[in-house]
Design an enzyme around this catalytic site. Structure first.
Site, PDB file in Angstrom:
ATOM      1  N   SER B  23       0.819  -1.204   0.000  1.00  0.00           N
ATOM      2  CA  SER B  23       0.000   0.000   0.000  1.00  0.00           C
ATOM      3  C   SER B  23       0.858   1.262   0.000  1.00  0.00           C
ATOM      4  O   SER B  23       1.858   1.362   0.707  1.00  0.00           O
ATOM      5  CB  SER B  23      -0.895   0.007   1.249  1.00  0.00           C
ATOM      6  N   LYS B  47      -3.394   2.091  -2.199  1.00  0.00           N
ATOM      7  CA  LYS B  47      -3.038   3.200  -1.323  1.00  0.00           C
ATOM      8  C   LYS B  47      -4.121   3.375  -0.255  1.00  0.00           C
ATOM      9  O   LYS B  47      -5.311   3.333  -0.573  1.00  0.00           O
ATOM     10  CB  LYS B  47      -2.911   4.485  -2.159  1.00  0.00           C
ATOM     11  N   ASN B  71       9.462   8.737   4.403  1.00  0.00           N
ATOM     12  CA  ASN B  71       8.378   9.413   3.723  1.00  0.00           C
ATOM     13  C   ASN B  71       7.407   9.953   4.752  1.00  0.00           C
ATOM     14  O   ASN B  71       7.220   9.380   5.822  1.00  0.00           O
ATOM     15  CB  ASN B  71       7.661   8.478   2.741  1.00  0.00           C
ATOM     16  N   CYS B 132       0.111   4.064  10.406  1.00  0.00           N
ATOM     17  CA  CYS B 132       0.772   5.116   9.644  1.00  0.00           C
ATOM     18  C   CYS B 132       1.429   6.100  10.605  1.00  0.00           C
ATOM     19  O   CYS B 132       0.760   6.687  11.457  1.00  0.00           O
ATOM     20  CB  CYS B 132      -0.206   5.873   8.754  1.00  0.00           C
ATOM     21  N   ILE B 193       5.993  -5.233   8.175  1.00  0.00           N
ATOM     22  CA  ILE B 193       5.732  -4.096   9.008  1.00  0.00           C
ATOM     23  C   ILE B 193       5.392  -2.865   8.171  1.00  0.00           C
ATOM     24  O   ILE B 193       5.712  -2.819   6.991  1.00  0.00           O
ATOM     25  CB  ILE B 193       6.967  -3.739   9.900  1.00  0.00           C
ATOM     26  N   THR B 195       6.111   1.349   8.149  1.00  0.00           N
ATOM     27  CA  THR B 195       7.396   2.040   8.288  1.00  0.00           C
ATOM     28  C   THR B 195       7.719   2.356   9.751  1.00  0.00           C
ATOM     29  O   THR B 195       6.841   2.378  10.606  1.00  0.00           O
ATOM     30  CB  THR B 195       7.377   3.351   7.490  1.00  0.00           C
ATOM     31  N   GLY B 219      12.647   0.547   3.129  1.00  0.00           N
ATOM     32  CA  GLY B 219      13.785   0.176   2.299  1.00  0.00           C
ATOM     33  C   GLY B 219      14.732  -0.798   2.981  1.00  0.00           C
ATOM     34  O   GLY B 219      14.492  -1.232   4.104  1.00  0.00           O
ATOM     35  N   GLY B 267       7.437  -2.733  -1.324  1.00  0.00           N
ATOM     36  CA  GLY B 267       7.133  -1.313  -1.217  1.00  0.00           C
ATOM     37  C   GLY B 267       8.121  -0.469  -1.997  1.00  0.00           C
ATOM     38  O   GLY B 267       8.032  -0.339  -3.231  1.00  0.00           O
TER      39      GLY B 267
HETATM   40  C1  LIG Z   1       6.015   6.568   0.011  1.00  0.00           C
HETATM   41  C2  LIG Z   1       5.338   5.537   0.848  1.00  0.00           C
HETATM   42  C3  LIG Z   1       3.966   5.618   1.090  1.00  0.00           C
HETATM   43  C4  LIG Z   1       3.323   4.681   1.878  1.00  0.00           C
HETATM   44  N1  LIG Z   1       1.982   4.766   2.072  1.00  0.00           N
HETATM   45  C5  LIG Z   1       1.342   3.809   2.803  1.00  0.00           C
HETATM   46  C6  LIG Z   1      -0.064   3.844   2.964  1.00  0.00           C
HETATM   47  O1  LIG Z   1      -0.753   4.698   2.443  1.00  0.00           O
HETATM   48  N2  LIG Z   1      -0.650   2.875   3.722  1.00  0.00           N
HETATM   49  C7  LIG Z   1       0.079   1.870   4.298  1.00  0.00           C
HETATM   50  O2  LIG Z   1      -0.502   1.005   4.957  1.00  0.00           O
HETATM   51  N3  LIG Z   1       1.411   1.808   4.149  1.00  0.00           N
HETATM   52  C8  LIG Z   1       2.071   2.758   3.417  1.00  0.00           C
HETATM   53  N4  LIG Z   1       3.434   2.675   3.247  1.00  0.00           N
HETATM   54  C9  LIG Z   1       4.184   1.590   3.888  1.00  0.00           C
HETATM   55  C10 LIG Z   1       4.472   0.443   2.911  1.00  0.00           C
HETATM   56  O3  LIG Z   1       3.280  -0.170   2.489  1.00  0.00           O
HETATM   57  C11 LIG Z   1       5.406  -0.595   3.578  1.00  0.00           C
HETATM   58  O4  LIG Z   1       4.758  -1.102   4.712  1.00  0.00           O
HETATM   59  C12 LIG Z   1       6.740  -0.003   3.974  1.00  0.00           C
HETATM   60  O5  LIG Z   1       7.191   0.904   3.008  1.00  0.00           O
HETATM   61  C13 LIG Z   1       7.814  -1.048   4.201  1.00  0.00           C
HETATM   62  O6  LIG Z   1       8.109  -1.766   3.048  1.00  0.00           O
HETATM   63  P1  LIG Z   1       9.345  -1.428   2.062  1.00  0.00           P
HETATM   64  O7  LIG Z   1      10.571  -1.357   2.913  1.00  0.00           O
HETATM   65  O8  LIG Z   1       9.363  -2.539   1.080  1.00  0.00           O
HETATM   66  O9  LIG Z   1       9.037  -0.120   1.437  1.00  0.00           O
HETATM   67  C14 LIG Z   1       4.080   3.624   2.458  1.00  0.00           C
HETATM   68  C15 LIG Z   1       5.443   3.542   2.209  1.00  0.00           C
HETATM   69  C16 LIG Z   1       6.088   4.475   1.425  1.00  0.00           C
HETATM   70  C17 LIG Z   1       7.563   4.348   1.196  1.00  0.00           C
END
Ligand SMILES: Cc1cc2nc3c(=O)[nH]c(=O)nc-3n(C[C@H](O)[C@H](O)[C@H](O)COP(=O)(O)O)c2cc1C
Ligand SMILES: Cc1cc2nc3c(=O)[nH]c(=O)nc-3n(C[C@H](O)[C@H](O)[C@H](O)COP(=O)(O)OP(=O)(O)OC[C@H]3O[C@@H](n4cnc5c(N)ncnc54)[C@H](O)[C@@H]3O)c2cc1C
Ligand SMILES: Cc1cc2nc3c(=O)[nH]c(=O)nc-3n(C[C@H](O)[C@H](O)[C@H](O)COP(=O)(O)OP(=O)(O)OC[C@H]3O[C@@H](n4cnc5c(N)ncnc54)[C@H](O)[C@@H]3O)c2cc1C
Ligand SMILES: Cc1cc2nc3c(=O)[nH]c(=O)nc-3n(C[C@H](O)[C@H](O)[C@H](O)COP(=O)(O)O)c2cc1C
Ligand code: FES
Ligand code: FES
Lengths: 253, 306, 306, 253
Positions: B23, B47, B71, B132, B193, B195, B219, B267
């Protein structure tokens, strides 16, 4: 919008710290428009993690050009690449300049590295329109005239040309221009864009601004690059997708 | 060589493969579909959507850190109405299972959203974002509070039969306690998880680099932390886990499956390589073939402790 | 140009400058003193010491991750006796202020250690490690439990007049709650953060890469998280903070001071460049000169929010 | 123990994927002993974050040699360096071989890249002692004979020399050696070291083992590299400081 591996053909040092890459990529060169940009992955390693956005500076046959200076780690590493190496390029991205419209003379305003998108714009319009280019920098070595035409220059420190900023330079030259139907194309630091927008609105001239923002994706999936819409208080536009070039009336800086 | 079965069951949710798009990192699918055929993906998690549109935070919203990014988007979204009228039809046409992620400021808003969306055919499951870090209301004041998680899950469970996935916050002492609560109240799965709270300051002007002051770290930097959270849940609670955090390649995905995940979400990697999901899917397939794994779900929690 | 005053006060602890070497990353000082003149450092925080020697965990203890490292050392140390007879005299000779970090399995052991060490002239302060993620007892079962932190601080306060620094765990929902407790019970300062729990699995044999299964994440990967923790404490609790986590250069150190730290500790960077502390000290000095900062302590918490 | 910037003089490819770097550094070359090692920072970036340890392979005048194969990211990036570039080297580290003792013939056992420290040892002892070298690999291309003397070879797959492992190879050659006073020097994968230790103890031969462990610091400050002491159950020795070379009786593998 594709991802391609594009080979660096040639590297030209324009000024200290300012690099011009000639890169072979028919996929990009044949479709990209002035003001559009590319998002470049600089390393396979997770540092730098994100791609870095660069305007298309110019296009010639199957080649596109990038012009950049070294700001931080990404551009530093990019500057260390050698001809023959490949770049991982995502693009073309964004909306470029609208230069087909109803005007006689393009007034190009470039602040510092903000000149980057204008060699290509110049190439595209010089046979059809008059051009007056105004470029400014902090000091003489910031002035990059590559690919530009009919250039007027200013420096903040007065080391070359008019002492002052580029919009002031335009103002003092305005009498010579105002009889033409003008359109302003501006790219540079935000304060300069603010001044350009104000000037254009005062003089009632069409004006397009190429804006910047820190980006993650570059194509609309991260929502990382908002810019305030002037028509709707509750709305951000996206620099990467709705821009980077906006009509000055569309946005609030 | 016989074919590998990549399908997975996450509670009552059956997916063709365990590679999901996370998402907030693929919008509502239209842009990324220029790079990948969404039909091939396990599911897209849209999203975070809220009852009304949200404008989100002012820029700067994004910041790169060492092997990671912060972010502070602030749940920008089109609101449920436009989501239903414009976004779902597009995704249905793409033939990709939709997991609808929901964010809200109050328990009532969560319930209201689920009630409305429950009628939508195309939605396969709900992912409830209680974690969030970038909004004042509806973020961590829920995700870091067991009683809240309990209530939210309970109330949502009451209004839908579709699978419910609770997206957990890593910003807690024991994430498994939250998984336990979610399970007790009838959630089908948890995802972990979201962020991790982080920040950065500009040493020239002393301002926070992000307008929102803090942001969420994602990341590769967070991968070891995310893996430990998944492992903790898997050790303590019997509930399907969707692993998320720093997955960049198929090796990372395999690691998350071994650590206890039934599926994974990608993500940040989408921003860097929008085709990553398909590459990871292929890598996963090859790994299974090489290791004579007929059924990918047998990898889940297959860690070998002494 | 006038001289910059680099000295800092951390509660009643006065140090010549804010650059400290973190516990567990410089042993007892003898090896690193081949690279740097310890006299120039603000203080050395010695490897966590316990009443009896500890052997520590079996290898593999170390693992590199993206911009970070996991360690599961398990508080290997020579025990208090040898520490007093061999290690303290050496450090006193080096003329470096000693902050003695203590780890223990029970409250009584903490108190006993402090009582014994309280008699040692060379020790300037105690740092109480309640946050080691790599031991079964005396680690996070203390650090993640407010009541425990309360008791430990209270009991230690009763037996020493020397400055007490509580080293906080980042693996909690609200680190400032713990800082608040420490403050209430009379701690002079808190240090933040210790490592963050993480893990990794070998996808060939499915075993955890670390023998201890999980380890503690340190290095640049955690810097944004550590900064957010320091900032959180600074916003909510009036207590001096020693910032730790991923500091690699003077810019990072300045960022931690701005975010609310009175001093900083360097950990992982010592392994990579054992001279880093002196480079950072010089960079800090130059930064102050350039920005006309007479007194480094004026940087602490100097962030500019709108 | 210092940190120096040492320039790469020459790069030799010994076999596919096996690199020999000749590096100029009087500071290191003049003081380092066989079996000691260097901890090398491969990049200024935080990836790879930690230094990587490498045995000194050989020394000639002001130059030292490194021999390595590409395992993961660190060695991969190292292998991309070019002559003229500098290495950030921390060393010399650890305790090397004790080769002055009371023996007539050095029995050198090298498994795979475990031959790395032996060219230098060979150079140091060849005028004073007899040498028999036994090297083994999985297959022919693993066998690296650079800088070694009186070499016997084995491969696991039998593609070259004796089919079997290097300790088995020693066993079948043992009759020809056992009249000399021997000392074994072994370096290679742990199973090989275990076998060497067992053999040495059975035959009552002095034996030194060069061990490996993932390291963070390389000089004793992180406690990351424990190895079980055989004399004290409650004690770990440190590979980086007490080793990497141990008398086989000191440690339990
Ligand atoms: C730019 C951005 C926007 C995100 N927006 C949402 C969101 O709207 N809802 C949500 O549940 N998680 C959101 N996340 C979290 C991601 O879904 C994910 O849980 C998190 O980025 C960890 O995974 P990754 O390390 O692969 O990015 C967002 C992450 C990023 C980087
Ligand atoms: C649409 C677009 C077109 C661009 N075209 C060009 C171009 O043609 N030539 C060129 O030299 N640069 C261009 N830039 C800017 C360029 O992307 C940044 O200089 C680059 O990303 C910096 O990366 P870095 O790793 O070197 O610096 P970092 O270490 O990431 O940052 C160094 C400094 O630059 C600032 N910065 C980083 N990214 C941006 C950004 N996207 N916008 C504004 N400030 C930023 C940071 O806040 C920081 O202060 C463009 C940016 C955009 C958005
Ligand atoms: C004292 C000492 C001397 C060494 N001498 C040499 C030498 O002369 N030539 C040579 O090629 N290699 C040598 N090594 C091994 C070398 O340090 C590793 O191959 C290197 O660190 C791998 O780094 P990487 O980033 O390429 O791989 P990584 O990505 O870090 O790891 C790849 C694989 O190698 C394993 N590995 C990593 N580091 C080590 C290590 N230190 N010991 C054992 N396994 C490890 C990892 O577990 C992983 O499976 C030596 C190691 C030590 C401790
Ligand atoms: C190898 C290693 C050993 C450590 N041992 C201890 C310890 O004994 N006691 C303690 O309080 N912290 C210990 N720490 C934590 C550090 O002091 C520090 O809090 C942490 O590493 C974060 O800082 P850094 O990112 O600068 O390394 C250790 C860290 C590492 C990497
Ligand atoms: S940079 Fe991602 S939406 Fe614009
Ligand atoms: S590698 Fe750090 S103590 Fe041995």
């Amino acid at each position: 919008m594709t991802i391609t591996e594009a080979q660096i053909e040639e590297i030209i040092e324009l000024e200290y710290n300012i690099h011009l890459f000639k890169v072979k990529s028919p996929e990009i060169a044949n479709v990209i428009n002035p003001g559009e940009f590319l998002n470049i992955r600089i390393s396979d390693l997770p540092i730098p993690l994100l791609r870095r956005p660069f305007s298309v500076c110019d296009v010639e046959d199957d080649f596109f050009y990038l012009m950049f200076n070294t700001m931080g780690m990404g551009t530093k590493l990019l500057s260390l690449k050698k001809p023959g190496e490949y770049l991982d390029v995502l693009g073309p991205l964004g909306n470029g300049f609208n230069f087909e419209g109803d005007f006689d003379r393009a007034v190009i305003l470039g602040g510092g590295l903000g000149v980057a998108p204008f060699p290509y714009l110049t190439r595209k319009i010089k046979d059809k329109k008059e051009i007056s280019t105004f470029i400014g920098g902090r000091t003489k070595s910031d002035l990059i005239t590559y690919g530009l035409e009919n250039i007027h220059v200013s420096t903040d420190d007065g080391s070359y040309g008019f002492k002052g900023n580029v919009v002031e330079l335009l103002e003092i030259n305005f009498d010579n221009l105002k009889n033409d139907k003008l359109k302003i194309f501006a790219c540079g630091p935000t304060p300069m864009l603010v001044a350009a927008k104000k000037f254009a609105e005062k003089e009632n001239i069409e004006c397009e601004l190429s804006t910047e923002c820190v980006m993650a994706c570059g194509f609309g999936i991260c929502q990382g690059c908002p810019i305030q819409s002037s028509s709707d208080e509750d709305k951000f536009l996206l620099v990467c997708k709705d821009g980077p070039v906006f009509n000055s009336k569309e946005i609030i800086l | 060589m016989s074919k590998v079965d990549l399908s997975v069951n996450i509670g009552s949710l059956k997916l063709r493969n365990p590679i999901l798009l996370a998402s907030g990192t693929v919008g509502y699918g239209s842009e990324i579909s220029e790079f990948i055929d969404l039909k091939k993906i396990g599911a897209i998690v849209t999203k975070s959507i809220s009852l009304k549109p949200r404008k989100g935070n002012k820029p700067q919203r994004i910041l790169e850190t060492s092997s990671g990014m912060l972010n502070a988007i602030g749940l920008t979204n089109v609101g449920i109405e436009k989501f239903i009228s414009e976004k779902i039809p597009y995704l249905i046409k793409q033939d990709v299972p939709i997991i609808c992620n929901i964010a809200a400021s109050t328990i009532e808003e969560y319930v209201e959203c689920v009630k409305i969306l429950n009628e939508e055919e195309g939605i396969h499951a709900f992912e409830i974002n209680i974690s969030c870090p970038n909004v004042k209301e509806g973020g961590l004041q829920f995700g870091n509070n067991e009683k809240m998680v309990c209530k939210i899950t309970e109330k949502i469970r009451a209004v839908t039969k579709k699978p419910i996935i609770i997206k957990l916050s890593p910003n807690v002492s024991n994430i498994s306690d939250f998984a336990q609560v979610a399970k007790k109240e009838g959630a089908d799965a948890v995802s972990a998880i979201n962020t991790i709270i982080g920040t950065a300051f500009n040493i020239k002007n002393k301002k926070p680099k992000l307008k929102n002051i803090t942001g969420g770290l994602s990341g590769p930097a967070i991968k070891p932390i995310a893996l430990a959270k998944v492992f903790e849940i898997h050790q303590k609670v019997k509930i399907p886990i969707i692993g998320i955090g720093g997955i960049m390649n198929w090796q990372d995905a395999v690691e998350f499956l071994i650590a206890g995940s039934s599926a994974v979400q990608l993500g940040t990697v989408n921003f860097i390589d929008p085709t990553a999901s398909l590459k990871i899917l292929n890598g996963l397939m090859d790994y299974c073939k090489e290791n004579k794994i007929d059924n990918i779900s047998s990898l889940t929690g297959s860690y070998q402790l002494d």
